[in-house]
Design a protein around this motif. Structure first.
Motif, short mmCIF file in Angstrom:
data_model
loop_
_atom_site.label_atom_id
_atom_site.label_comp_id
_atom_site.label_asym_id
_atom_site.label_seq_id
_atom_site.Cartn_x
_atom_site.Cartn_y
_atom_site.Cartn_z
N PHE A 158 9.28 8.87 -1.31
CA PHE A 158 8.15 8.22 -0.63
C PHE A 158 6.96 8.26 -1.58
O PHE A 158 6.67 9.28 -2.19
CB PHE A 158 7.83 8.94 0.68
N ASP A 191 3.93 2.88 0.69
CA ASP A 191 3.06 2.80 1.87
C ASP A 191 1.66 2.27 1.57
O ASP A 191 0.82 2.20 2.46
CB ASP A 191 2.95 4.18 2.53
N GLN A 195 -1.74 6.41 5.18
CA GLN A 195 -1.07 7.65 5.52
C GLN A 195 -0.33 7.60 6.86
O GLN A 195 0.67 8.29 7.05
CB GLN A 195 -2.07 8.79 5.47
N ALA A 198 2.78 6.12 5.84
CA ALA A 198 3.55 7.08 5.07
C ALA A 198 4.40 7.96 5.99
O ALA A 198 5.59 8.19 5.74
CB ALA A 198 2.62 7.95 4.23
N GLY A 217 8.24 13.64 -1.99
CA GLY A 217 6.91 13.06 -1.82
C GLY A 217 6.25 12.87 -3.17
O GLY A 217 5.73 13.82 -3.76
N ASN A 222 2.13 12.36 0.37
CA ASN A 222 3.45 12.05 0.89
C ASN A 222 4.20 13.28 1.37
O ASN A 222 4.87 13.24 2.41
CB ASN A 222 4.29 11.32 -0.17
N ARG A 225 3.05 14.35 4.80
CA ARG A 225 3.54 13.46 5.85
C ARG A 225 5.04 13.67 6.08
O ARG A 225 5.51 13.58 7.23
CB ARG A 225 3.27 12.00 5.47
#
Length: 320
Positions: A158, A191, A195, A198, A217, A222, A225
C-alpha cells in the motif's frame, strides 16, 4: 473526516513552529529558503524540526517549510511558482510526481536554486538530491519480510503515490530483495495520500484477497492504516506487517510485535542538512555538491528491541 483532522493538525503544527503553509515570504531583507513537501502527513514533523534547527544556525536566512493544500502536481507547482514570485532564493522539494513534472520543475530551476528530496527528479535541472536510497530501503523491507516469514507467503503493498519515484523505487527494491525467496509482492494499491482511502484499501483487500499473508506500508501513514484495519477486523498478529517510517502507531506495533519491523528514513537530516547545503550553495560554495548530484542519507531497520532508543532519539532531535 480522519484525513481532514490529521491534515489540519499537521498544518497547525507547522504554524506553531512559524513555518507558514502559505506562499508568502517574510518581508525583510533576508533571503528565504523553502522546503516544499508532497502532502500533509505527520511524517514531515521531523523535517519541521530539522528546518527549525537549521534556522538557529543560519540567522542570515529565513527558512520555511511549506505544505501544498492537496497532494497534487498542479497545486504543488502553483505553490512553488508563488514562492518564486515572492522572491524565494532556494527551494527543496519532494515532488508529487517527478516524471510528469519535468517542465514545471525546470521552470523553477531556471528562476531559483532547486534541490530535491524524498523523491528525486534526476531528469530535471535540479542542483542535487538529498534523501534516502529508496531502492536500498525496499531491499531492507524485503529483509524484514524474509526474516518474519521463513516459510514464504504473499505480500500486498500500500502506498500513497504510485507514480512517484520514491514509491516505484521502494517497490522495485523490495521485489529485487525478495527474488529467489518464497515470498512474492503480488500487487501494490495506491491512495493518492488520502488516508481514509488508504485504510479502505486495506479493508477491501482483507475481503477480496484472503490468501494474503503479508502487508507492506510503503508510505509513513500506510502502516498505521494497515494496523487499524487489521485491528478492527480482529486480524492483528495473523498477517505479517512490514512498515516504513516512524509513525507512533507503527513504532507501537513494532514494540508489541504486531508489526515485524519498520524501515526508517531521516527527514530531520534531509531538512537540516538540505537547508545548510542550499545556503552554502547560494553563497558560492559548491563543495558540498557531489559529482553525481546525490547525497544519500542511509535508512535503517527498527525492530522490537530498537524502538525505545529510537523514540528517545526522535524526541531529542525535536528538542523535547
Amino acid at each position: 473526516m480522519k484525513s481532514m483532522i490529521r491534515n489540519a493538525s499537521v498544518a497547525a503544527a507547522a504554524l506553531a513552529l512559524g513555518l507558514s503553509t502559505s506562499a508568502t515570504v517574510r518581508a525583510d531583507d533576508k533571503p528565504t529558503l523553502a522546503f516544499v513537501v508532497n502532502g500533509a502527513s505527520d511524517f514531515w514533523k521531523a523535517a519541521e524540526a530539522g528546518v527549525k534547527k537549521a534556522q538557529g544556525e543560519l540567522p542570515d536566512y529565513n527558512l520555511e517549510l511549506k505544505y501544498p493544500e492537496q497532494s497534487s502536481v498542479a497545486i504543488q507547482q502553483r505553490l512553488m511558482d508563488d514562492l518564486v514570485t515572492a522572491g524565494v532564493k532556494g527551494i527543496m522539494v519532494s515532488a508529487v510526481d517527478p516524471k510528469t513534472s519535468t517542465d514545471g520543475l525546470n521552470k523553477i530551476a531556471s528562476e531559483t536554486a532547486l534541490f530535491t528530496t524524498d523523491s528525486d527528479a534526476p531528469q530535471t535541472k535540479r542542483v542535487a538530491y538529498i534523501g534516502s536510497s529508496n531502492v536500498d530501503a525496499g531491499k531492507q523491507a524485503a529483509e524484514i519480510a524474509k526474516k518474519a516469514m521463513p516459510d514464504g507467503g504473499k505480500c500486498l503493498g500500500f502506498v500513497g503515490l504510485l507514480g512517484a519515484d520514491n514509491a516505484k523505487e521502494r517497490i522495485q527494491g523490495m521485489k529485487d530483495g525478495l527474488a529467489g525467496s518464497k515470498i512474492e509482492l503480488v500487487d501494490v494499491r495506491g491512495d493518492d495520500i488520502d488516508q481514509a482511502r488508504a485504510k479502505k484499501n486495506v479493508e477491501d483487500a482483507l475481503v477480496a484477497s484472503p490468501d494474503i499473508t503479508c502487508m507492506v506500508g510503503f508510505y509513513s501513514y500506510n502502516t498505521p492504516r494497515i494496523y487499524e484495519a487489521l485491528r478492527d477486523a480482529g486480524k492483528l498478529g495473523q498477517i505479517t506487517v512490514v512498515g516504513f517510517d516512524d509513525d507512533p502507531i507503527t513504532l507501537g506495533g513494532v514494540k508489541e510485535g504486531t508489526v515485524a519491523a519498520t524501515v526508517v528514513q531521516q527527514p530531520f537530516e534531509w531538512a537540516y542538512q538540505g537547508m545548510k547545503l542550499m545556503a552554502s550553495y547560494l553563497k558560492g560554495d559548491k563543495s558540498g555538491i557531489p559529482e553525481n548530484g546525490l547525497i544519500i542519507v542511509p535508512t535503517k531497520i527498527i525492530g522490537k528491541d530498537d524502538v525505545d532508543a529510537y523514540a528517545a532519539n526522535l524526541k531529542a532531535m525535536a528538542g523535547k
